[in-house]
Motif scaffolding. Structure first.
Motif, PDB file in Angstrom:
ATOM      1  N   VAL A 129       0.829  -1.201   0.000  1.00 45.21           N
ATOM      2  CA  VAL A 129       0.000   0.000   0.000  1.00 45.21           C
ATOM      3  C   VAL A 129       0.867   1.257   0.000  1.00 45.21           C
ATOM      4  CG1 VAL A 129      -0.298   0.217   2.507  1.00 45.21           C
ATOM      5  CG2 VAL A 129      -2.098   1.019   0.974  1.00 45.21           C
ATOM      6  N   ARG A 141      -4.012  -0.800 -10.574  1.00 44.25           N
ATOM      7  CA  ARG A 141      -3.731  -0.562  -9.153  1.00 44.25           C
ATOM      8  C   ARG A 141      -5.009  -0.222  -8.391  1.00 44.25           C
ATOM      9  NH1 ARG A 141       1.455   2.929 -10.851  1.00 44.25           N
ATOM     10  NH2 ARG A 141       2.786   1.150 -11.400  1.00 44.25           N
ATOM     11  N   ALA A 145      -6.287  -2.640  -5.385  1.00 46.87           N
ATOM     12  CA  ALA A 145      -6.502  -2.036  -4.060  1.00 46.87           C
ATOM     13  C   ALA A 145      -7.958  -2.191  -3.638  1.00 46.87           C
ATOM     14  CB  ALA A 145      -6.106  -0.563  -4.076  1.00 46.87           C
ATOM     15  N   TYR A 174      -5.958   1.079   2.444  1.00 52.52           N
ATOM     16  CA  TYR A 174      -6.342   0.906   1.040  1.00 52.52           C
ATOM     17  C   TYR A 174      -7.533   1.800   0.690  1.00 52.52           C
ATOM     18  CZ  TYR A 174      -3.235  -3.026   0.037  1.00 52.52           C
ATOM     19  OH  TYR A 174      -2.124  -3.814  -0.185  1.00 52.52           O
TER      20      TYR A 174
END
Length: 223
Positions: A129, A141, A145, A174
């Motif tokens: 992270v 990404r 996430a 996140y």
């Protein structure tokens, strides 16, 4: 340095099948005429001591498909994912591949080592992270996430993840990343462009109420 991604398909014996990786694609100066076997058990690949082995395992051995679940945890252990993410300065390919491995390990109960059983899960996710925050947003990404945030709070994935309370701080990290405006703009642009991963995330993670996946008021070019 760019690396072609290989699909990791596995069968009995934790066998990894994918495109051979030439040593010119590794960080080693070894001859580019040497290649990894296309189909070799992961422990066998590692013990062979080929200079291209670790770079390949850390960058191209998984594509996020659910079948990766048979080997993702094994790759994380054998390739030294914790060291790559916490004791070195990983490049973007390593960081993004680590995200794919973590995502798969969140849903591979009954297939292979899960996130709950991976002893370095907390350290690797903390590093992940932090590293993706430094790298900045991309459609993949955002997807990874988002799926990790969803999995870490999911009761239905307890067999793979374990108690949600264990991951509360990482889940918040996140979600905070996904709430950043530049990340939201990237996700909206991806949805407009028809990114399949983000469309899937918007469907399965609606409960997260990610503002980057909210397209109301945005001109998508559709009626």
């Amino acid at each position: 340095m760019s690396h072609s991604r290989a699909v990791m398909v596995v069968d009995v014996g934790h066998t990894c099948r994918g495109r051979s990786m030439t040593s010119s694609e590794s960080t080693s100066p070894a001859s580019s005429t040497s290649t990894l076997p296309v189909r070799t058990p992961i422990p066998g690949i590692w013990s062979a001591g080929h200079p291209a082995v670790r770079p390949w395992l850390l960058r191209a051995s998984a594509d996020g498909d659910h079948l990766n679940g048979y080997c993702a945890g094994r790759v994380a252990e054998v390739a030294g994912l914790r060291d790559a993410m916490t004791r070195q300065a990983p490049d973007a390919d390593v960081v993004d591949h680590a995200g794919r491995l973590l995502h798969v390990m969140c849903r591979c109960a009954g297939m292979g080592p899960t996130l709950a059983l991976y002893p370095h899960a907390g350290a690797v996710m903390t590093a992940h992270v932090r590293r993706v925050a430094q790298l900045g947003p991309s459609a993949e990404r955002f997807f990874i996430a988002g799926m990790l945030a969803r999995s870490l709070g999911s009761e239905t994935q307890r067999d793979s993840v374990g108690p949600a309370e264990r991951w509360a701080a990482l889940r918040r990290a996140y979600l905070a990343l996904l709430d950043r405006e530049d990340w939201c703009e990237t996700a909206r642009a991806g949805l407009v462009a028809g990114d399949g991963q983000l469309e899937w995330l918007a469907r399965v993670a609606a409960d997260l109420e990610l503002k980057g996946l909210e397209l109301r008021g945005l001109d998508t070019g559709t009626p």
